[in-house]
Design an enzyme around this catalytic site. Structure first.
Site: not given
Ligand code: PAF
Length: 279
Positions: A33, A37, A148, A151, A186-187
């Site tokens: 996260l 997120h 989100g 995407d 972003s992860s």
């Protein structure tokens, strides 16, 4: 914060609170996260009585096994972060819970939506997303679910899923949360070096430049200028294109105001990043 690992405990609890008229907000995630997120979770906490986050790294949506194996798992940190934003519960199923033996795959007609951008480049990706989100929606039956807009194409696929199977679920698509440099949270950013992070900040610069040029020059030229900007930084561009924000049909000329979406995918240090801008 409650932690659920099985469908039975989760469904049992949720059906009780649903009967009391408690409004359930849901944020699906694959963990690792970040602020993006947490922004979705905060919105859900504000707008619902009970917020549930799912953490499940869905192998079905990874067309590249290396990407799946490299996906960061940060369970303890994730739980801590969720507590900090007053999340009520987290659902962390195993693959057996998510896809029990003999489970039925659903089929969803996505038409042209998946013939462009991420679709051909990541075969099977959206089908994997559809399978997992269908099952999560079915287990949880939230009042509202949060996604989100980073995407963007995924959001459109989820909208199609809702329209076919889950009319009563309200979808909220939230603006992309960015670092000070403009880089979308972003992860995957966790896999970039400090230099890679600087390079990645050029993505948003290219997108905003294209948007700003839209009042002066035609789309085809503005997009080419954006590509040049990225290529000058030695950034490997998979696509940088204009599309209609409602249909995702690519275009060479600007669409009407608020119907333009410029989407990109690039590789930096072997990390695949996507972003977009709408105007
Ligand atoms: O956007 C994501 O993190 C994933 O695609 C989702 C929606 C949680 C499904 O696995």
């Amino acid at each position: 914060m409650q932690i659920f690992n099985t469908q039975i405990e989760l469904e049992g609890f949720l059906s009780k609170i649903r009967k009391k008229g408690i409004k359930i907000g849901f944020v699906p995630t694959m963990g690792a996260l970040h602020e993006g997120h947490l922004d979705l979770v905060k919105k859900s906490v504000e707008e619902n009585d009970y917020t549930l986050v799912s953490i499940y790294v869905n192998e079905l949506q990874f067309n590249n096994p290396i990407d799946f194996n490299n996906y960061p798992i940060t369970k303890e940190d994730d739980i801590e972060m969720l507590k900090q934003v007053s999340c009520d519960a987290v659902f962390m199923p195993s693959s057996e819970v998510m896809y029990p033996k003999g489970y039925k795959k659903i089929s969803l007609e996505l038409g042209n939506l998946v013939d462009v951008f991420e679709g051909p480049l990541r075969p099977g990706h959206f089908d994997g997303v559809v399978q997992v989100v269908y099952r999560l929606f079915d287990y949880i039956k939230p009042n509202t679910a949060y996604f989100g807009l980073k995407d963007y194409q995924q959001c459109m696929v989820i909208k199609a899923l809702k329209n076919q199977f889950f009319h009563s679920i309200h979808l909220v698509f939230c603006p992309t949360i960015r670092m000070e440099t403009g880089l979308a949270m972003s992860s995957r950013n966790k896999r970039l070096s400090p230099l890679g992070l600087i390079e990645a900040s050029y993505l948003y610069k290219a997108l905003t430049t294209i948007r700003d040029l839209s009042i002066h020059i035609e789309a085809f030229d503005a997009i080419n200028y954006g590509k040049l900007l990225l290529q000058k930084r030695q950034i490997e561009v998979e696509y940088l294109e204009l599309a209609n924000a409602d249909t995702l049909a690519p275009g060479k000329r600007w669409f009407r105001k608020n119907k333009n979406i410029v989407l990109l995918a690039v590789n930096i240090e072997g990390v695949r990043l996507i972003d977009n801008i709408g105007f």
